[in-house]
Scaffold this motif. Structure first.
Motif, PDB file in Angstrom:
ATOM      1  N   GLN A 369       0.779  -1.327  -0.021  1.00 40.82           N
ATOM      2  CA  GLN A 369      -0.040   0.074  -0.181  1.00 40.82           C
ATOM      3  C   GLN A 369       0.924   1.271   0.032  1.00 40.82           C
ATOM      4  OE1 GLN A 369      -3.306   0.471  -0.016  1.00 40.82           O
ATOM      5  NE2 GLN A 369      -3.728  -1.769  -0.277  1.00 40.82           N
ATOM      6  N   ARG A 446       4.330   4.401 -13.421  1.00 39.80           N
ATOM      7  CA  ARG A 446       2.945   4.353 -13.792  1.00 39.80           C
ATOM      8  C   ARG A 446       2.650   5.637 -14.934  1.00 39.80           C
ATOM      9  NH1 ARG A 446      -1.166   7.963 -13.953  1.00 39.80           N
ATOM     10  NH2 ARG A 446      -0.272   9.396 -12.976  1.00 39.80           N
ATOM     11  N   ARG A 465      -2.315  -1.890 -14.204  1.00 39.80           N
ATOM     12  CA  ARG A 465      -3.047  -2.660 -13.187  1.00 39.80           C
ATOM     13  C   ARG A 465      -2.211  -3.127 -11.978  1.00 39.80           C
ATOM     14  NH1 ARG A 465      -4.118  -8.187 -11.714  1.00 39.80           N
ATOM     15  NH2 ARG A 465      -2.019  -8.843 -12.754  1.00 39.80           N
ATOM     16  N   GLY A 468      -1.936  -0.303  -9.216  1.00 41.16           N
ATOM     17  CA  GLY A 468      -3.203   0.272  -8.863  1.00 41.16           C
ATOM     18  C   GLY A 468      -3.867   1.171  -9.477  1.00 41.16           C
ATOM     19  N   GLU A 469      -3.580   1.342 -10.759  1.00 39.26           N
ATOM     20  CA  GLU A 469      -4.421   2.258 -11.647  1.00 39.26           C
ATOM     21  C   GLU A 469      -6.070   1.645 -11.776  1.00 39.26           C
ATOM     22  OE1 GLU A 469      -3.845   5.196 -13.742  1.00 39.26           O
ATOM     23  OE2 GLU A 469      -5.960   5.183 -13.404  1.00 39.26           O
ATOM     24  N   THR A 470      -6.926   2.446 -11.260  1.00 38.09           N
ATOM     25  CA  THR A 470      -8.420   1.899 -11.013  1.00 38.09           C
ATOM     26  C   THR A 470      -9.088   2.528 -12.407  1.00 38.09           C
ATOM     27  OG1 THR A 470      -8.693   3.928  -9.978  1.00 38.09           O
ATOM     28  CG2 THR A 470      -8.411   1.791  -8.625  1.00 38.09           C
ATOM     29  N   THR A 471      -8.653   3.546 -13.165  1.00 36.57           N
ATOM     30  CA  THR A 471      -9.464   3.810 -14.448  1.00 36.57           C
ATOM     31  C   THR A 471      -9.237   2.852 -15.563  1.00 36.57           C
ATOM     32  OG1 THR A 471      -8.758   6.115 -13.870  1.00 36.57           O
ATOM     33  CG2 THR A 471      -9.910   5.653 -16.210  1.00 36.57           C
ATOM     34  N   ALA A 472     -10.434   2.332 -16.533  1.00 35.98           N
ATOM     35  CA  ALA A 472     -10.330   1.504 -17.439  1.00 35.98           C
ATOM     36  C   ALA A 472      -9.366   2.017 -18.520  1.00 35.98           C
ATOM     37  CB  ALA A 472     -11.857   1.191 -18.093  1.00 35.98           C
ATOM     38  N   ARG A 490      -2.740   3.759  -2.984  1.00 38.59           N
ATOM     39  CA  ARG A 490      -2.564   3.056  -4.119  1.00 38.59           C
ATOM     40  C   ARG A 490      -2.116   1.606  -3.620  1.00 38.59           C
ATOM     41  NH1 ARG A 490       0.154   5.330  -8.469  1.00 38.59           N
ATOM     42  NH2 ARG A 490      -1.061   7.444  -7.827  1.00 38.59           N
TER      43      ARG A 490
END
Ligand SMILES: [Zn+2]
Length: 668
Positions: A369, A446, A465, A468-472, A490
């Motif tokens: 984290q 990133r 991924r 921790g990128e959460t946007t599609a 993150r």
């Protein structure tokens, strides 16, 4: 939202695509994906050119109906483009009777109505390979300089397009639109050519059935080049859907090979002028990719199949090589040696190692984290890289765009080397500093992955991924996604090597003893099944357990004889925890480990895993060792045991994980 319509040349279907053909589609795809990343309404057109006499002959040789042959070849091409992750929106064929036939017939008729088409007799050399009439001055020793074949002498009744009439309008257009022809060297070639005067162009062939009949002379078919160029307009509605055509036309960009810029910069705009249509924004003539210095061609028999690279490594390493190593607009070269060298340098050692280190250290020191931090020095490099990247990509300097992303990757690697998170971790007083360092490194990776999305789509998505990128992926936008994020939490995923290092040929491979041929699938190979990023991780192949240290490994390469349980129980396998790790000086492969095997004092064990792991990644791992191996001395150091690792062929060793067992626990 601005719209962006780009095309590639359409391909003759007389052979399957080779690496040179793939080069054009891959680089065009990088441009298309870049525009989508910018948020442009992007339309990417590709297709096949089927009305060539070569295609007709090839079908006849195989005893096939030409259209059936073209149908088959369409599948071959689509499969190759799919395997290379080429994301065209539309694929047109010149045998398309719904779209292409009406477009060609409309344009021929309009040009005829304008008085730009007249009847005459043609006599001259014709190269079937080029599908082009060749003036005698262009021949070398009587041969076509490209195909090294003797052109046919042809005399027939033809319809001619009044190209000569467009010399001055073209020169005026080039002057008013200085970026119409790129790069500069092509522009100069075309200017000289047009300034030298233009001959009218034969635009029909007599006595042939394979082609589109002229509306005003159905016994003649439209000459394949006049026919082919119209595909760009045909695909978006010309002659069959005026509203659609109005919406998409003109194309912003035609990507073509340097050998056919003349058709696209001279004949095509003249045809459009004659038909009263707007001209495309730009024609970019890319260079050729040679194989060991020679042009790839069917006739020379030196074609590299791009799928050979994709099968071994997935599409992304090839896409990266072609984009990064060839200055866009110039020529490049491909050899397998060079390709593998760049794979190791750019992917295994550089980007892949960086992703690994960041994820492993975050897992170890921060439980996976991270909390966002305002940017340190890496944030400045990231902003500069993103700016330089966009500037390069906008002017199609694709190689410079990738280089900008790699500057950020290198800076992140240097940042880790300088800040030494593993040293910071030793002192709780440095906790805040360590958090900051880890976040900065992760954030730099990133942003680099965002910049590489157009070039290595599946790998970049996998990296994002893990970070921790959460946007599609499809919703990521360059401006926001490449900006440093200074707030939020993150979750970082430590998921193993993305690109296992390839062993040098001839170098002793410590892991070759008993390993069955379990293929190591690099991340992106599996990731072509687009929706399954989890499958994109190199499998921790249960590839057979064996020694990872050459000096103490059993050397019997034959099929092992069966052993009894008593024999097996003679081997004491134990759980061990790595307390310290350092490289053995002057050894490429050896790491010296201090491990806790549940005994009074820690043991020293040498392991041949230095090419797979950085020492700092090893500390804290719980592994399995052979505890009752006779001590052996290597490089002057006594090793008391042996670590167990899965060692897939062609890839690096992967230590067996024994977590959460306690050191000293027997493994059996
Ligand atoms: Zn030729």
């Amino acid at each position: 939202m601005s719209s962006f319509f780009l095309t590639t040349a359409i391909d003759y279907v007389n052979s399957r695509p080779h690496l040179g053909t793939a080069y054009e589609k891959i680089t065009a795809d990088v441009i298309a994906r870049y525009h989508r990343l910018k948020g442009d309404d992007t339309w990417f057109l590709m297709g096949n050119d089927e009305h060539s006499q070569n295609v007709f002959k090839r079908a006849q040789e195989q005893g096939k109906d030409p259209l059936a042959y073209c149908d088959e070849m369409e599948q071959v091409f689509r499969e190759v483009w799919g395997r290379l992750d080429v994301s065209f929106n539309d694929f047109i064929r010149t045998t398309d009777r719904k779209r292409h036939f009406p477009a060609v017939q409309r344009m021929a008729q309009v040009c005829q109505d304008n008085g730009d088409i007249y009847e005459g007799t043609y006599e001259g050399f014709y190269c079937v390979g080029c599908e082009e009439f060749k003036p005698e001055k262009d021949l070398v020793d009587g041969l076509c300089p490209i195909h090294k074949t003797r052109p046919e002498w042809i005399k027939e009744k033809n319809w001619f397009f009044r190209l000569s009439k467009y010399q001055q309008p073209l020169l005026k257009f080039y002057e008013e639109h200085p970026s119409f022809i790129e790069p500069e060297v092509r522009r100069n070639e075309i200017l000289r050519f047009v300034e030298g005067g233009l001959d009218d162009l034969s635009m029909s062939r007599a006595g042939q059935s394979w082609g589109i009949p002229l509306p005003f002379d159905p016994k003649s078919v439209v000459y394949v080049w006049f026919d082919a160029l119209i595909n760009y307009a045909a695909a978006v509605g010309y002659g069959w859907d005026d509203a659609l055509f109005k919406k998409r036309w003109p194309a912003n960009l035609h990507i073509v090979g340097k050998d056919i810029t003349r058709f696209h910069c001279v004949i095509w705009p003249a045809m459009l002028m004659s038909a009263g249509l707007p001209l495309p924004g730009q024609v970019f003539g890319h260079g050729w990719v040679f194989f060991k210095g020679e042009r790839m061609s069917k006739s020379l028999g030196n074609m590299v199949d791009p799928l050979d690279a994709a099968k071994r490594f997935g599409p992304d390493p090839l896409r990266l090589y072609l984009t990064k190593e060839v200055p866009y607009g110039g020529d490049g070269d491909f050899t397998w040696e060079r390709f593998e060298e760049k794979y190791n340098a750019d992917l295994a050692n550089n980007l892949g190692n960086l992703v690994n280190r960041v994820a492993a250290m975050t897992e170890r020191y921060r439980g996976g984290q991270l909390t966002a931090q305002s940017g340190g020095p890496l944030a400045t490099v990231a902003a500069e890289s993103a700016r330089a990247y966009a500037h390069a990509m906008d002017r199609l300097a694709l190689h410079e765009g990738v280089a900008s992303a790699y500057r950020l990757i290198s800076a992140a690697n240097e940042f880790i080397a300088e800040t030494q998170p593993w040293s910071l971790a030793k002192d709780p007083a440095n906790a805040a500093r360590l958090s900051h360092v880890l976040y900065d490194a992760a954030e730099a990776v990133r942003i680099a992955a965002v910049l590489l999305l157009p070039v290595m789509p599946s790998s970049a998505v996998e990296i994002l991924r893990r970070l921790g990128e959460t946007t599609a992926p499809a919703d990521l936008r360059l401006d926001t996604a490449s900006t440093w994020r200074a707030s939020g939490e993150r979750a970082i995923l430590n998921a193993g090597a993305l690109w296992p290092r390839l062993e040098d040929k001839g170098a002793p491979n410590v892991s070759e003893n008993t390993t069955p041929a379990t293929p190591t699938v690099p991340a992106s190979a599996a990731a072509t099944e687009t929706t399954a990023p989890a499958a994109a991780v190199a499998p921790a192949a249960p590839a057979g357990i064996h020694a990872t240290e050459a000096g103490i490994a059993p050397s019997d390469a034959a099929a092992p004889e069966l052993i009894s349980i008593d024999d097996f129980m003679k081997i004491q396998l134990k759980v061990a925890k790595i307390l310290e790790a350092e490289r053995v000086p002057k050894s490429k492969k050896l790491v010296q480990l201090k491990v806790d095997v549940g005994e009074v004092a820690p043991r020293t064990i040498l392991a041949g895993i230095a090419e797979s792991y950085e020492p700092e990644q090893l500390v804290g791992r719980t592994i399995v060792v052979v505890a009752n191996l006779k001590p052996a001395k290597l490089m002057g150091i006594e090793s008391n045991g042996m670590v167990l690792a899965a060692s897939p062929e062609g890839g690096g060793a992967m230590l067996l994980n024994a977590e959460p067992a306690v050191p000293g626990t027997r493994v059996r």
